[in-house]
Design a protein around this motif. Structure first.
Motif, PDB file in Angstrom:
ATOM      1  N   TYR A 175       0.839  -1.267   0.027  1.00 54.35           N
ATOM      2  CA  TYR A 175       0.104   0.075  -0.222  1.00 54.35           C
ATOM      3  C   TYR A 175       0.981   1.465   0.125  1.00 54.35           C
ATOM      4  O   TYR A 175       1.706   1.283   0.650  1.00 54.35           O
ATOM      5  CB  TYR A 175      -0.973   0.041   1.357  1.00 54.35           C
ATOM      6  CG  TYR A 175      -2.023  -1.249   1.242  1.00 54.35           C
ATOM      7  CD1 TYR A 175      -2.878  -1.266   0.295  1.00 54.35           C
ATOM      8  CD2 TYR A 175      -1.691  -2.067   1.985  1.00 54.35           C
ATOM      9  CE1 TYR A 175      -3.842  -2.222   0.262  1.00 54.35           C
ATOM     10  CE2 TYR A 175      -2.534  -3.230   2.173  1.00 54.35           C
ATOM     11  CZ  TYR A 175      -3.622  -3.362   1.098  1.00 54.35           C
ATOM     12  OH  TYR A 175      -4.406  -4.354   1.285  1.00 54.35           O
ATOM     13  N   LYS A 176       0.391   2.404  -0.706  1.00 53.15           N
ATOM     14  CA  LYS A 176       0.973   3.480  -0.814  1.00 53.15           C
ATOM     15  C   LYS A 176       0.223   4.341   0.224  1.00 53.15           C
ATOM     16  O   LYS A 176      -0.874   4.063   0.555  1.00 53.15           O
ATOM     17  CB  LYS A 176       0.652   4.207  -2.030  1.00 53.15           C
ATOM     18  CG  LYS A 176       1.545   3.758  -3.088  1.00 53.15           C
ATOM     19  CD  LYS A 176       1.372   4.835  -4.295  1.00 53.15           C
ATOM     20  CE  LYS A 176       1.961   4.387  -5.525  1.00 53.15           C
ATOM     21  NZ  LYS A 176       1.578   5.218  -6.895  1.00 53.15           N
ATOM     22  N   PRO A 177       0.774   5.411   0.772  1.00 54.23           N
ATOM     23  CA  PRO A 177       2.359   5.685   0.854  1.00 54.23           C
ATOM     24  C   PRO A 177       3.078   4.616   1.480  1.00 54.23           C
ATOM     25  O   PRO A 177       2.875   4.179   2.403  1.00 54.23           O
ATOM     26  CB  PRO A 177       2.275   7.336   1.447  1.00 54.23           C
ATOM     27  CG  PRO A 177       1.224   7.209   2.288  1.00 54.23           C
ATOM     28  CD  PRO A 177       0.055   6.174   1.921  1.00 54.23           C
ATOM     29  N   PHE A 178       4.441   4.656   1.001  1.00 58.40           N
ATOM     30  CA  PHE A 178       5.270   3.740   1.687  1.00 58.40           C
ATOM     31  C   PHE A 178       6.472   4.577   2.302  1.00 58.40           C
ATOM     32  O   PHE A 178       6.604   5.676   1.920  1.00 58.40           O
ATOM     33  CB  PHE A 178       6.052   2.735   0.633  1.00 58.40           C
ATOM     34  CG  PHE A 178       6.536   3.309  -0.668  1.00 58.40           C
ATOM     35  CD1 PHE A 178       8.043   4.032  -0.615  1.00 58.40           C
ATOM     36  CD2 PHE A 178       6.059   3.649  -1.903  1.00 58.40           C
ATOM     37  CE1 PHE A 178       8.543   4.494  -1.564  1.00 58.40           C
ATOM     38  CE2 PHE A 178       6.498   3.947  -2.891  1.00 58.40           C
ATOM     39  CZ  PHE A 178       7.889   4.766  -2.703  1.00 58.40           C
ATOM     40  N   ASP A 179       6.950   4.028   3.276  1.00 61.55           N
ATOM     41  CA  ASP A 179       8.114   4.590   3.874  1.00 61.55           C
ATOM     42  C   ASP A 179       9.342   4.267   3.125  1.00 61.55           C
ATOM     43  O   ASP A 179       9.804   3.182   3.104  1.00 61.55           O
ATOM     44  CB  ASP A 179       8.230   4.003   5.244  1.00 61.55           C
ATOM     45  CG  ASP A 179       9.272   4.766   5.892  1.00 61.55           C
ATOM     46  OD1 ASP A 179      10.052   5.285   5.455  1.00 61.55           O
ATOM     47  OD2 ASP A 179       9.163   4.394   7.294  1.00 61.55           O
ATOM     48  N   PRO A 180      10.045   5.556   2.492  1.00 60.59           N
ATOM     49  CA  PRO A 180      11.284   5.030   1.777  1.00 60.59           C
ATOM     50  C   PRO A 180      12.459   4.354   2.475  1.00 60.59           C
ATOM     51  O   PRO A 180      13.153   3.840   2.102  1.00 60.59           O
ATOM     52  CB  PRO A 180      11.679   6.627   1.419  1.00 60.59           C
ATOM     53  CG  PRO A 180      10.824   7.591   2.091  1.00 60.59           C
ATOM     54  CD  PRO A 180       9.710   6.818   2.922  1.00 60.59           C
ATOM     55  N   LEU A 181      12.441   4.585   3.780  1.00 65.02           N
ATOM     56  CA  LEU A 181      13.182   4.102   4.643  1.00 65.02           C
ATOM     57  C   LEU A 181      13.372   2.544   4.869  1.00 65.02           C
ATOM     58  O   LEU A 181      14.178   1.843   5.292  1.00 65.02           O
ATOM     59  CB  LEU A 181      13.763   4.957   5.962  1.00 65.02           C
ATOM     60  CG  LEU A 181      14.212   6.477   5.743  1.00 65.02           C
ATOM     61  CD1 LEU A 181      14.305   6.934   6.720  1.00 65.02           C
ATOM     62  CD2 LEU A 181      15.267   6.439   4.845  1.00 65.02           C
ATOM     63  N   THR A 182      11.842   2.045   4.764  1.00 67.39           N
ATOM     64  CA  THR A 182      11.643   0.752   5.111  1.00 67.39           C
ATOM     65  C   THR A 182      11.220  -0.067   4.098  1.00 67.39           C
ATOM     66  O   THR A 182      11.068  -1.179   4.085  1.00 67.39           O
ATOM     67  CB  THR A 182      10.713   0.474   6.410  1.00 67.39           C
ATOM     68  OG1 THR A 182       9.450   1.324   5.797  1.00 67.39           O
ATOM     69  CG2 THR A 182      11.125   1.298   7.484  1.00 67.39           C
ATOM     70  N   LEU A 183      10.996   0.362   2.792  1.00 68.67           N
ATOM     71  CA  LEU A 183      10.324  -0.318   2.026  1.00 68.67           C
ATOM     72  C   LEU A 183      11.080  -1.390   1.109  1.00 68.67           C
ATOM     73  O   LEU A 183      10.658  -2.500   1.264  1.00 68.67           O
ATOM     74  CB  LEU A 183      10.137   0.523   0.592  1.00 68.67           C
ATOM     75  CG  LEU A 183       9.607  -0.052  -0.824  1.00 68.67           C
ATOM     76  CD1 LEU A 183       8.195  -0.416  -0.522  1.00 68.67           C
ATOM     77  CD2 LEU A 183       9.480   0.776  -1.824  1.00 68.67           C
ATOM     78  N   ALA A 184      12.709  -1.369   1.163  1.00 69.77           N
ATOM     79  CA  ALA A 184      13.513  -2.373   0.638  1.00 69.77           C
ATOM     80  C   ALA A 184      13.357  -3.546   1.670  1.00 69.77           C
ATOM     81  O   ALA A 184      13.283  -4.810   1.248  1.00 69.77           O
ATOM     82  CB  ALA A 184      14.870  -1.870   0.586  1.00 69.77           C
TER      83      ALA A 184
END
Lengths: 118, 132
Positions: free
Chosen positions: B109-118
């Motif tokens: 789901y968006k929005p995603f957290d750029p620091l935890t997505l990977a």
């Protein structure tokens, strides 16, 4: 992690600043679309574009952690969903409500600009 | 396909702002080899050449949406079995069910957290690999 936390935080902050600087022109585009919907007859294509712009703004804003801005954008996006389902010329009550949502969004952008962009 | 090492990701997303966040999240944070396409049709051209391990598809895109792109990718020999994750802001349960029924590996789901997505994607990949 490929980059150091410090380098990533720096890049993220640069992206946030870039996003913030682009906000006024994004808002102007939305205002233009809003004016078409209010002052001319209902145009589904324009309404869809306005909806898409709001959708993107709220999504990107949340990813950057700009909660208030995203919340205001989401509220107007949800109202646009209702109008798109109705798909007909706006009644005066709907114009008033839509303008109200946009003013809230504008206020939120103004506040955001003064606090983020120096 | 899950079960191999996750290295190459093809990300399909039309929003330039989200593209930039995704670059940060997947390349800088995740260390993946990433190609980003702005449209479904572009992904159909790039995917057979890039040979991604994983494809991430935005659902709401102009012209060719995520679902149409998914189906077209499945019709290509090169991406017939490539794992695909949908990324969506739409949270209607019926739509999500449809994505899984189509064969999506996961729905994020968006929005995603750029620091935890990977890390989240790595977890999904590991889980799918363990189940194979």
């Amino acid at each position: 992690m490929k980059d150091s936390n410090q380098a990533i935080t720096k890049k993220l902050r640069a992206l946030m600043t870039k996003f913030a600087r682009k906000l006024p022109s994004r808002l102007k585009q939305m205002e233009d679309h809003l004016n078409i919907l209010i002052n001319r007859s209902w145009d589904k294509g324009v309404a869809k574009q306005l909806y898409a712009d709001l959708h993107k703004l709220s999504g990107t804003g949340t990813s950057f952690g700009f909660k208030k801005l995203s919340e205001k954008s989401r509220q107007m996006e949800e109202y646009m969903t209702i109008l798109l389902k109705n798909d007909h010329n706006l009644q005066s009550r709907q114009v008033k409500e839509l303008c109200g949502y946009f003013k809230e969004l504008q206020r939120s952008v103004d506040h955001f600009q003064t606090s983020w962009v120096k | 396909m899950a079960g191999t090492l996750l290295h190459k990701i093809l990300y399909v997303e039309d929003d330039p702002d989200i593209q930039e966040i995704a670059r940060l999240a997947l390349i800088d944070v995740g260390g993946f080899d990433v190609r980003i396409c702005s449209f479904g049709r572009e992904a159909l051209q790039i995917a057979p050449v890039f040979s991604p391990d994983l494809i991430i598809l935005d659902v709401m895109m102009p012209d060719m949406d995520g679902i149409s792109t998914f189906k077209a990718l499945r019709d290509l020999e090169a991406t017939k079995h490539t794992s695909i994750i949908f990324l969506t802001a739409k949270v209607q349960p019926e739509e999500v069910k449809q994505y899984y029924a189509m064969g999506a590996l996961e729905v994020i789901y968006k929005p995603f957290d750029p620091l935890t997505l990977a890390d989240f994607i790595k977890q999904i990949w590991k889980k799918a690999s363990d189940e194979r």
